[in-house]
Design a protein around this motif. Sequence first.
Motif, short mmCIF file in Angstrom:
data_model
loop_
_atom_site.label_atom_id
_atom_site.label_comp_id
_atom_site.label_asym_id
_atom_site.label_seq_id
_atom_site.Cartn_x
_atom_site.Cartn_y
_atom_site.Cartn_z
N SER A 63 -27.31 -7.03 -58.42
CA SER A 63 -27.35 -7.86 -59.63
C SER A 63 -27.57 -9.33 -59.28
O SER A 63 -27.88 -10.13 -60.17
CB SER A 63 -26.05 -7.72 -60.42
OG SER A 63 -24.96 -8.33 -59.74
N HIS A 64 -27.45 -9.67 -57.99
CA HIS A 64 -27.58 -11.07 -57.57
C HIS A 64 -29.03 -11.45 -57.28
O HIS A 64 -29.31 -12.61 -56.97
CB HIS A 64 -26.73 -11.33 -56.33
CG HIS A 64 -25.25 -11.24 -56.59
ND1 HIS A 64 -24.52 -12.28 -57.10
CD2 HIS A 64 -24.39 -10.21 -56.45
CE1 HIS A 64 -23.26 -11.90 -57.24
NE2 HIS A 64 -23.15 -10.65 -56.85
N PRO B 72 -24.48 -15.37 -48.88
CA PRO B 72 -23.40 -14.43 -49.23
C PRO B 72 -23.51 -13.12 -48.45
O PRO B 72 -24.59 -12.72 -48.01
CB PRO B 72 -23.60 -14.21 -50.73
CG PRO B 72 -25.04 -14.52 -50.97
CD PRO B 72 -25.40 -15.61 -50.01
N ALA B 73 -22.35 -12.46 -48.30
CA ALA B 73 -22.31 -11.17 -47.60
C ALA B 73 -21.31 -10.26 -48.29
O ALA B 73 -20.31 -10.74 -48.86
CB ALA B 73 -21.93 -11.36 -46.14
N TRP B 74 -21.58 -8.95 -48.24
CA TRP B 74 -20.74 -7.97 -48.90
C TRP B 74 -20.27 -6.92 -47.88
O TRP B 74 -21.06 -6.42 -47.08
CB TRP B 74 -21.51 -7.27 -50.01
CG TRP B 74 -21.93 -8.19 -51.12
CD1 TRP B 74 -21.25 -8.48 -52.26
CD2 TRP B 74 -23.16 -8.95 -51.18
NE1 TRP B 74 -21.95 -9.37 -53.04
CE2 TRP B 74 -23.13 -9.68 -52.40
CE3 TRP B 74 -24.25 -9.10 -50.33
CZ2 TRP B 74 -24.15 -10.53 -52.79
CZ3 TRP B 74 -25.27 -9.96 -50.71
CH2 TRP B 74 -25.22 -10.66 -51.94
N ARG C 173 -30.05 -14.44 -47.25
CA ARG C 173 -30.29 -15.87 -47.29
C ARG C 173 -30.51 -16.26 -48.74
O ARG C 173 -31.30 -15.63 -49.45
CB ARG C 173 -31.54 -16.21 -46.46
CG ARG C 173 -31.89 -17.68 -46.43
CD ARG C 173 -31.04 -18.43 -45.45
NE ARG C 173 -31.48 -19.82 -45.31
CZ ARG C 173 -30.87 -20.69 -44.52
NH1 ARG C 173 -29.83 -20.31 -43.81
NH2 ARG C 173 -31.32 -21.92 -44.43
N LEU C 174 -29.80 -17.28 -49.21
CA LEU C 174 -29.91 -17.68 -50.60
C LEU C 174 -31.31 -18.17 -50.96
O LEU C 174 -31.95 -18.89 -50.20
CB LEU C 174 -28.90 -18.79 -50.91
CG LEU C 174 -27.43 -18.36 -51.02
CD1 LEU C 174 -26.55 -19.59 -51.15
CD2 LEU C 174 -27.25 -17.45 -52.22
N PRO D 223 -38.30 -11.50 -55.04
CA PRO D 223 -38.39 -10.78 -53.77
C PRO D 223 -38.94 -11.65 -52.64
O PRO D 223 -39.59 -12.67 -52.88
CB PRO D 223 -39.36 -9.63 -54.09
CG PRO D 223 -39.29 -9.47 -55.56
CD PRO D 223 -39.07 -10.84 -56.11
N GLY D 224 -38.68 -11.20 -51.44
CA GLY D 224 -39.21 -11.87 -50.27
C GLY D 224 -38.24 -12.89 -49.71
O GLY D 224 -38.51 -14.09 -49.72
#
Length: 329
Positions: A183-184, A160-162, A211-212, A218-219
Amino acid sequence: MVYLPIDEFSHGKVPNLDLAADYLELKAFFSATYQALSKDIVDAFEISADEDYKDVDDEIKFREDVANGSALRIQARQRILKSSYPFDVDEDGSVISYTPEGLTYGQAAYLISLVLSHLRSITPMLGDSDLHPSDGEVRVLRQHFQYFATAAMAAEMGGPAWSFGHPRPDGSGFEEKLTEIWSHFNDGQVQPDASAPSSPKDGQVDVFARRLTRDRLPGFLFAAGQVATGANWKDKPVRMQAQDVFEKRWFVRPPVTRFIAYHLIPFVRDDSEFRDDVLNLGNILHRLRLPYRVDEAADLVEQGIAVEAYDLLNAAVDWVNDYRQRGLA
């Protein structure tokens, strides 16, 4: 109506073949026959000649070398971009054709990048002719490019991208949008420091993409991109801002995942300068990378992955088609 700046091709310095290639692309784009000829370069030199050359044969050879070199550059662009390139060139490089049927988002991204590369603040290619976009159109073009950049970053990251650059397509405020993005995943807590600016626009970050990962921990690959379309594009490095300022200013608990800095530009860069560009600015998506990433984003959207502003790209295709008609008037 498309002007080749002859002073960029003076003897004694390496000719700017990318500039010459752009000239042929714009000629083909605006042509009633959808075509330009590589010899149009030679003709442009002849029309603009204002001096007698001591060695006519040498001058003729120089002009032909520029014409042939520009055709080779166009062939290279075609090899790199494949179906995302909106032009075709015959085997010997003599005829350049615009191929407008079923314009893809990637092809539209290329054409809008081509126009942004030749605003009068950057080159005189479109000059003061009716082909030059108005100030209002330039603002719209830069917004279109912002949305193309968001799609390209989604494909680059494979997730995803914002579109975070101001003004945001959803009309949200800075902290509201930042909180929604974070929040994702579970890495960091948004809360501006007391010393942070009170009315921020975008904190010099225009695109976020990741990257999903399924565990939300984290990471992971996470990109912060700066969209830069003006002549001063090198003066907007996102690397230091994203990695050293942004997270310390806008998070009470900074994320431990490191931002990958990206610069997104509409220009073509010379191979000899590109290493230094990356050294100073971070990873770069330019006119020979960004369009095919835009086309790749279609697969993500089909999978249901959120690519913000992707539904607004049709307006950019419509603008390109309308803009071409201006050259036929």
